[in-house]
Design a protein around this motif. Structure first.
Motif, PDB file in Angstrom:
ATOM      1  N   THR A  16       0.312   0.121  -0.707  1.00 48.57           N
ATOM      2  CA  THR A  16      -0.907  -0.132   0.026  1.00 48.57           C
ATOM      3  C   THR A  16      -1.773   1.185   0.078  1.00 48.57           C
ATOM      4  O   THR A  16      -1.245   2.537   0.218  1.00 48.57           O
ATOM      5  CB  THR A  16      -0.867  -0.639   1.456  1.00 48.57           C
ATOM      6  OG1 THR A  16      -0.076   0.147   2.173  1.00 48.57           O
ATOM      7  CG2 THR A  16      -0.052  -2.027   1.341  1.00 48.57           C
ATOM      8  N   TYR A  17      -3.201   0.924   0.477  1.00 53.83           N
ATOM      9  CA  TYR A  17      -3.784   2.291   0.698  1.00 53.83           C
ATOM     10  C   TYR A  17      -3.316   3.170   1.729  1.00 53.83           C
ATOM     11  O   TYR A  17      -3.167   4.554   1.514  1.00 53.83           O
ATOM     12  CB  TYR A  17      -5.339   1.965   0.936  1.00 53.83           C
ATOM     13  CG  TYR A  17      -6.242   3.085   1.352  1.00 53.83           C
ATOM     14  CD1 TYR A  17      -6.859   3.645   0.379  1.00 53.83           C
ATOM     15  CD2 TYR A  17      -6.527   3.512   2.500  1.00 53.83           C
ATOM     16  CE1 TYR A  17      -7.668   4.948   0.458  1.00 53.83           C
ATOM     17  CE2 TYR A  17      -7.351   4.420   2.911  1.00 53.83           C
ATOM     18  CZ  TYR A  17      -7.816   5.350   1.825  1.00 53.83           C
ATOM     19  OH  TYR A  17      -8.763   6.304   1.839  1.00 53.83           O
ATOM     20  N   THR A  49       4.395   4.404  -1.991  1.00 54.11           N
ATOM     21  CA  THR A  49       4.815   3.455  -1.235  1.00 54.11           C
ATOM     22  C   THR A  49       5.156   3.998   0.389  1.00 54.11           C
ATOM     23  O   THR A  49       4.442   3.270   1.388  1.00 54.11           O
ATOM     24  CB  THR A  49       6.221   2.614  -1.500  1.00 54.11           C
ATOM     25  OG1 THR A  49       5.891   2.562  -3.025  1.00 54.11           O
ATOM     26  CG2 THR A  49       6.796   1.729  -0.874  1.00 54.11           C
ATOM     27  N   TYR A  71      -0.075  -0.691  -9.048  1.00 47.37           N
ATOM     28  CA  TYR A  71       1.321  -1.116  -8.608  1.00 47.37           C
ATOM     29  C   TYR A  71       0.872  -1.969  -7.100  1.00 47.37           C
ATOM     30  O   TYR A  71       1.792  -1.539  -5.974  1.00 47.37           O
ATOM     31  CB  TYR A  71       1.914   0.150  -8.362  1.00 47.37           C
ATOM     32  CG  TYR A  71       3.594  -0.022  -8.247  1.00 47.37           C
ATOM     33  CD1 TYR A  71       3.952  -0.902  -9.064  1.00 47.37           C
ATOM     34  CD2 TYR A  71       4.226   1.141  -7.455  1.00 47.37           C
ATOM     35  CE1 TYR A  71       5.505  -0.971  -8.908  1.00 47.37           C
ATOM     36  CE2 TYR A  71       5.528   0.978  -7.472  1.00 47.37           C
ATOM     37  CZ  TYR A  71       6.208   0.129  -8.257  1.00 47.37           C
ATOM     38  OH  TYR A  71       7.688  -0.017  -8.050  1.00 47.37           O
ATOM     39  N   SER A  72      -0.195  -2.591  -6.782  1.00 46.50           N
ATOM     40  CA  SER A  72      -0.307  -3.266  -5.530  1.00 46.50           C
ATOM     41  C   SER A  72       0.714  -4.217  -5.108  1.00 46.50           C
ATOM     42  O   SER A  72       0.741  -4.508  -4.154  1.00 46.50           O
ATOM     43  CB  SER A  72      -1.569  -4.046  -5.922  1.00 46.50           C
ATOM     44  OG  SER A  72      -1.720  -4.947  -6.959  1.00 46.50           O
ATOM     45  N   ARG A  73       1.651  -4.728  -5.891  1.00 46.54           N
ATOM     46  CA  ARG A  73       2.823  -5.349  -5.493  1.00 46.54           C
ATOM     47  C   ARG A  73       3.822  -4.712  -4.376  1.00 46.54           C
ATOM     48  O   ARG A  73       4.622  -5.074  -3.789  1.00 46.54           O
ATOM     49  CB  ARG A  73       3.562  -6.041  -6.619  1.00 46.54           C
ATOM     50  CG  ARG A  73       4.472  -5.101  -7.297  1.00 46.54           C
ATOM     51  CD  ARG A  73       5.207  -5.881  -8.342  1.00 46.54           C
ATOM     52  NE  ARG A  73       6.072  -5.225  -9.219  1.00 46.54           N
ATOM     53  CZ  ARG A  73       6.002  -4.326 -10.262  1.00 46.54           C
ATOM     54  NH1 ARG A  73       4.780  -4.209 -10.568  1.00 46.54           N
ATOM     55  NH2 ARG A  73       6.907  -3.821 -10.942  1.00 46.54           N
ATOM     56  N   TYR A 118      -2.358   6.073  -0.875  1.00 42.56           N
ATOM     57  CA  TYR A 118      -3.223   6.746  -1.879  1.00 42.56           C
ATOM     58  C   TYR A 118      -4.334   7.468  -1.279  1.00 42.56           C
ATOM     59  O   TYR A 118      -5.124   7.883  -2.038  1.00 42.56           O
ATOM     60  CB  TYR A 118      -3.179   6.124  -3.048  1.00 42.56           C
ATOM     61  CG  TYR A 118      -3.829   4.811  -3.055  1.00 42.56           C
ATOM     62  CD1 TYR A 118      -5.233   4.711  -3.382  1.00 42.56           C
ATOM     63  CD2 TYR A 118      -3.314   3.635  -3.108  1.00 42.56           C
ATOM     64  CE1 TYR A 118      -5.784   3.429  -3.360  1.00 42.56           C
ATOM     65  CE2 TYR A 118      -3.638   2.334  -2.866  1.00 42.56           C
ATOM     66  CZ  TYR A 118      -5.035   2.201  -3.030  1.00 42.56           C
ATOM     67  OH  TYR A 118      -5.595   0.869  -3.041  1.00 42.56           O
ATOM     68  N   SER A 124      -7.248   4.348  -8.292  1.00 38.86           N
ATOM     69  CA  SER A 124      -7.119   2.741  -8.388  1.00 38.86           C
ATOM     70  C   SER A 124      -5.694   2.350  -8.419  1.00 38.86           C
ATOM     71  O   SER A 124      -4.576   3.450  -8.291  1.00 38.86           O
ATOM     72  CB  SER A 124      -7.634   2.131  -9.561  1.00 38.86           C
ATOM     73  OG  SER A 124      -6.949   3.036 -10.839  1.00 38.86           O
ATOM     74  N   ASN A 125      -5.329   1.064  -7.834  1.00 36.23           N
ATOM     75  CA  ASN A 125      -3.804   0.844  -7.571  1.00 36.23           C
ATOM     76  C   ASN A 125      -3.237  -0.190  -8.527  1.00 36.23           C
ATOM     77  O   ASN A 125      -3.619  -1.278  -8.578  1.00 36.23           O
ATOM     78  CB  ASN A 125      -3.647   0.537  -6.022  1.00 36.23           C
ATOM     79  CG  ASN A 125      -2.451   0.086  -5.886  1.00 36.23           C
ATOM     80  OD1 ASN A 125      -1.505   0.482  -6.543  1.00 36.23           O
ATOM     81  ND2 ASN A 125      -2.161  -0.471  -4.572  1.00 36.23           N
TER      82      ASN A 125
END
Ligand code: SF4
Length: 362
Positions: free
Chosen positions: A252-253, A197, A247-249, A201, A244-245
């Protein structure tokens, strides 16, 4: 509760477990990096629901656990000085140093206080101009922005009686150390959602490519963790070594760029000693020279501390995923949450504490 119940939905959990079962053609070893994830796995019994072919090993993502004993010993020395108010998160007070813990220092009459944030420590410094206030700035990327802000705030207030004992650690160099260690078994990572967060990533992409393994940004509820595992297993089965993500809620990258800016304003990367894992190059953040006056190590001349860890404790191997708490002969015998020998039993996020609390036994 919105954003919680739906991530604990048992129907969804069983659907994901079915998908994991169907995706699996061979055994894999996956490390969840964060102690919060370890506790969630144990609490919800996910380790017992997964197919036998999936082995979860538990990573070093517990800030209290990885704070080196040498740093705890430095904290004990500073907290023992006259005229010092030593402030810390509550978890650190029971962590054993070579000669005791911060609780024993407080019991001897010294002023050791629990705070919930470094900004509380700045407030204490403002209210006590005749005392030196030191904050034990431990933690991963999650605590670094607030700790950096406390320094900027103290500087703005012109406080000369506030300093940090810094033991900030960074996840990516620890991942390198784990993967490069002899005997490494980790084939995929669940990265810690809260760290990402802050940091995003992007830092994990070269790790996934260099070591040819999947890294999945993962949250903390059962559905989050199973989604992370499913994504990691699919990556392994299909030899897709990407980040890969899941936990996209939240993540962000790029991460939280204002927070990263504050970190970079105050801290510079430095080598850091991890409990049980030793020195990891570039794995810490230290105060930049511009903020030297806020560095407690400079104020208190602590360079000659020699620390001794319990010879029974194998927490260093546990933190690298090489062993598990049940491999430790002291687990639930000489070592328990009431009488911890090592940091992984003391901390609420520690792996040994998770095994003990949720009744895992041989
Ligand atoms: S059970 Fe106690 S002694 Fe054993 S590894 Fe865990 S913290 Fe160390």
């Amino acid at each position: 509760m919105k954003y919680l119940d739906e991530y604990r939905d048992s129907k969804l959990v069983h659907t994901l477990l079915d998908e994991i079962n169907h995706s699996l053609t061979r055994p894999w070893v996956i490390m969840e990096i964060c102690g919060g994830q370890t506790h969630s796995i144990m609490k919800h019994g996910l380790d017992q629901l997964l197919p036998e072919g999936i082995e979860l090993v538990h990573g070093p993502g517990c800030p209290v656990c990885v704070t080196s004993q040498e740093m705890v010993d430095k904290a004990l020395l500073i907290a023992s000085q006259p005229g010092v108010i030593f402030t810390s998160y509550g978890d650190m007070l029971r962590v054993p140093g070579s000669t005791g813990d911060l609780f024993s220092i407080r019991a001897s009459g010294k002023d050791v206080r629990v705070v919930y944030s470094s900004l509380d420590a700045v407030k204490i410094a403002r209210e006590n101009p005749d005392k030196q206030v030191v904050f034990f700035a431990i933690g991963f990327e999650t605590t670094a922005p607030a700790n950096a802000m406390s320094v900027l705030y103290a500087q703005r207030l012109g406080l000369s009686n506030f300093s940090l004992l810094v033991s900030q650690v960074r996840v990516p160099p620890a991942m390198h150390a784990i993967l490069a260690a002899p005997g490494n078994r980790v084939q995929g990572f669940l990265a810690a959602g809260h760290v990402c967060t802050v940091m995003g990533y992007w830092e994990y992409v070269p790790i996934a490519h260099q070591y040819k393994l999947p890294v999945v940004v993962t949250g903390f509820e059962p559905v989050d963790i199973l989604q992370g595992l499913l994504s990691a297993i699919r990556g392994l089965e299909n030899q897709m070594y990407e980040v890969s993500n899941a936990y996209s809620r939240v993540v962000t990258y790029e991460g939280n760029q204002p927070a990263q800016k504050i970190i970079n304003q105050v801290f510079a990367e430095c080598d850091q000693k991890w409990r049980g894992m030793g020195n990891i190059p570039g794995s810490g953040w230290c105060l930049k020279p511009d903020f030297f006056q806020f560095n407690a190590e400079g104020k208190y001349q602590l360079s000659k501390v020699v620390s001794l860890e319990s010879p029974l404790c194998i927490s260093g191997k546990i933190l690298q995923g090489l062993e598990k708490p049940l491999d430790c002969p002291a687990f639930a015998r000489q070592c328990s949450p009431e009488h911890p020998l090592g940091a992984t039993m003391v901390s609420a996020e520690g792996t040994c504490s998770a095994y003990y609390r949720y009744g895992r036994s041989k």
